[in-house]
Design an enzyme around this catalytic site. Structure first.
Site: not given
Length: 119
Positions: A69-71
């Site tokens: 996951i990231c932004r």
């Protein structure tokens, strides 16, 4: 880490479809993003450090994929593609922490007294 992969080839999961317990989650955002707000229990390795620190993933359960996951999903897609090409079982989390927050999933931050947020 220069990886180009077709979106159709990359395993992807929606936040709403992720389990609430036992999820193996790797957050590849930068330190300031992580400090502002992240999923409880996530492992934090910024994307730029992933090749040098990939050995740290060996301590994670190996009976399920690593959800990355990231932004918003761009960096995590590249990181998941790299992990898959390196022999790991990785899945990109579509929409990233923005989707995580919109789905009402729990978040914690590193700043006491400040509400966790996605930056």
């Amino acid at each position: 880490m220069e990886i180009v992969v077709s979106p159709a080839e990359l395993p992807t999961a929606e936040v709403r479809d992720l389990p609430t317990d036992g999820l193996v989650l790797l957050d590849v955002r930068e330190d300031d993003e992580w400090a502002a707000g992240h999923a409880p229990g996530a492992v934090h390795i910024p994307m730029g450090e992933l090749p040098a620190r990939v050995g740290e993933l060996a301590d994670l359960p190996d009976d399920q994929p690593i959800h990355v996951i990231c932004r918003s999903g761009g960096r995590s897609a590249r990181a998941a593609a790299w992990l898959n090409q390196s022999g790991w079982d990785a899945v990109n989390v579509a929409g990233g922490m923005g989707a995580w927050q919109r789905e009402g999933r729990p978040m914690v931050g590193e700043h006491p007294g400040i509400e966790p947020e996605v930056i």
